[in-house]
Structures are given as C-alpha cells and as structure tokens.
Design a protein around this motif. Structure first.
Motif, PDB file in Angstrom:
ATOM      1  N   ALA A  70       1.060  -1.430   0.215  1.00  0.00           N
ATOM      2  CA  ALA A  70       0.520   0.119   0.393  1.00  0.00           C
ATOM      3  C   ALA A  70       1.195   1.576  -0.387  1.00  0.00           C
ATOM      4  N   HIS A 122      -9.926   6.847  -3.600  1.00  0.00           N
ATOM      5  CA  HIS A 122      -9.979   5.905  -5.582  1.00  0.00           C
ATOM      6  C   HIS A 122      -9.990   7.375  -5.695  1.00  0.00           C
ATOM      7  N   LEU A 167      -6.996  -6.571  -0.353  1.00  0.00           N
ATOM      8  CA  LEU A 167      -6.725  -5.258  -0.383  1.00  0.00           C
ATOM      9  C   LEU A 167      -7.592  -3.979   0.741  1.00  0.00           C
ATOM     10  N   ASP A 189      -3.424  -1.420  -0.402  1.00  0.00           N
ATOM     11  CA  ASP A 189      -4.469  -0.838  -1.257  1.00  0.00           C
ATOM     12  C   ASP A 189      -3.982   0.826  -0.254  1.00  0.00           C
ATOM     13  N   THR A 244      -7.256   2.794   0.663  1.00  0.00           N
ATOM     14  CA  THR A 244      -8.260   2.363   1.941  1.00  0.00           C
ATOM     15  C   THR A 244      -8.088   1.678   2.901  1.00  0.00           C
ATOM     16  N   SER A 264      -2.743   1.911  -5.203  1.00  0.00           N
ATOM     17  CA  SER A 264      -3.382   1.847  -5.639  1.00  0.00           C
ATOM     18  C   SER A 264      -3.772   1.305  -7.542  1.00  0.00           C
ATOM     19  N   TYR A 304      -8.719  -3.128  -7.192  1.00  0.00           N
ATOM     20  CA  TYR A 304      -9.066  -2.364  -5.743  1.00  0.00           C
ATOM     21  C   TYR A 304      -9.988  -1.421  -5.629  1.00  0.00           C
TER      22      TYR A 304
END
Length: 232
Positions: free
Chosen positions: A49, A113, A143, A147, A150, A208, A212
């Motif tokens: 991440a 995102h 995820l 990610d 997130t 990311s 994802y």
C-alpha cells in the motif's frame, strides 16, 4: 516526476512537509521502480500500500507507542496507541484488536480512490455484529492490507473506543482505557518503542489500482453502507 504523478499520490502528514524538493523529484523510472520494489527493511515487511521516501527519512520498523489526540469539542486529550506491524502478522493483529470493542460495533470505510485533493470519502454502517463483520473482512484481506487508498475504522460509540486500520496500514486505537488493546499487541510480540517514527511522519507514496477500487465497491455493498460523508 511524470511516472510518479500518474500512478502514485503523495501523502504527507500535516506539519511534516519537507523543506526543499521531494526526494522523488529527479528519479528516472528505473530508480523509482527499484525503490518501490523494496518492501523489507530488516525484519519488517511493508504491505504493497505504501512506500517511504527515496532518501528514507523514516526507515520502516515494527513497534508501538503511546500518543494522545486533542478533542477540541470536549476540551480533553484522548489516549492513543499507534502501531506498525510487519505484513505477515498485520491482519491477524488487527482482527485481534477488534475483540475488546464488544459484540456489536459500527464500521467506517475510508476511500480516496476518487479524491483528487487531500481528504477521504467515509462510508458509515451502524450496528453490525462483530463476528459477521470479521467474516466479511477476511474475504477482503488482500484489499485491506495492500490498497493504499482504503482505510477502515471499527468503533463502539457507547464506550467510546475505536480501532483504525488506516491507508498506511498503521493500527491506531483511541479510547480512555487501552490496556486490553495494548495486551493484544504484546501478545502479538509487538514491542513498545516510544521513540518509533511511522511512515506518515515523512514523505511517502501510496499505491492503488482499478482492481482494488472495484473490490472496494464490492466490500461497500457487502457491508450495506448507507451513509456517506466527506472530510478534509
């Protein structure tokens, strides 16, 4: 920095903006790719991440420290535990930290995102049984761990206590009595180091992907998120 701008978002902790230019500014794509490919620092492994600055202003390491959060609304200081845990043990530690919250919790999903500026979009779900929540989260471990756009917070507003698994994959616990949570970290052999510095305290980059982002939408649906708000 074209490559970096296309694929990564610089995120700097408030007050930690470095003087001068970014450590990534003059890198070619080969040097950047090599740096982003490094995940292990001594005995500590980062998730996919996030990566530290190229000049390693903070060298990632495992440990936790005590901190506090100033609640201006109530004019009080809230105790905080902040922890970094190596990737191979991170999600298990997070799941264990949820147990002291009780049987029924609220959950917040945080996403950046689709945010082009600083800040997150937060989605809120009230009153979910912890075993049900854990079962769903296990399905989305990849995820949540890897990610960089997130984050997740689980809380019991009646106590109140909150456990965050943020975009940087740090574990952050808020509340008046954090002894049970600290015991969880110790049982997971995460040591206390009051001088530890975290990756958020210097320049760093998040990673990311469209995959994802799609998985985030799936998780949002699985959790039945029905309330959304934005914050800076």
């Amino acid at each position: 920095m074209g490559f970096l701008k296309r694929f990564f978002r610089n995120v700097l902790r408030e007050g930690a903006m470095p003087t001068g230019t970014s450590s990534f500014e003059h890198l070619n794509e080969e040097a950047l790719e090599a740096h982003l490919g490094v995940s292990r620092y001594g005995g500590f492994t980062l998730t996919e991440a996030v990566r530290p600055s190229y000049d390693l202003q903070v060298v990632p390491s495992e440990g936790y420290r005590h901190d506090s959060y100033r609640d201006e609304q109530n004019h009080s200081n809230v105790p905080v535990l902040m922890a970094a845990v190596s990737k191979e043990r991170l999600f298990d530690a997070f799941m264990d930290l949820l147990d002291p919250l009780g049987f029924t919790v609220d959950v917040v999903l945080e996403t950046s995102h689709t945010r082009h500026n600083k800040g997150h979009t937060d989605l809120y779900r009230e009153h979910i049984d912890l075993p049900v929540l854990k079962s769903i989260l296990w399905e989305y471990e990849d995820l949540l761990v890897n990610d960089g756009c997130t984050g997740l917070a689980v809380l019991n507003p009646d106590v109140p206590q909150e456990v965050q698994f943020d975009e940087h994959k740090l574990l952050i616990v808020y509340g008046d009595d954090l002894r049970e949570f600290e015991n969880v970290l110790r049982e997971r052999t995460v040591g206390c180091n009051e001088q530890i510095r975290f990756i958020t305290e210097a320049e760093h980059v998040h990673s990311s992907s469209d995959t994802y982002a799609a998985q985030f939408d799936e998780l949002k649906t699985r959790l039945g998120m029905d309330c959304e708000y934005s914050r800076d």
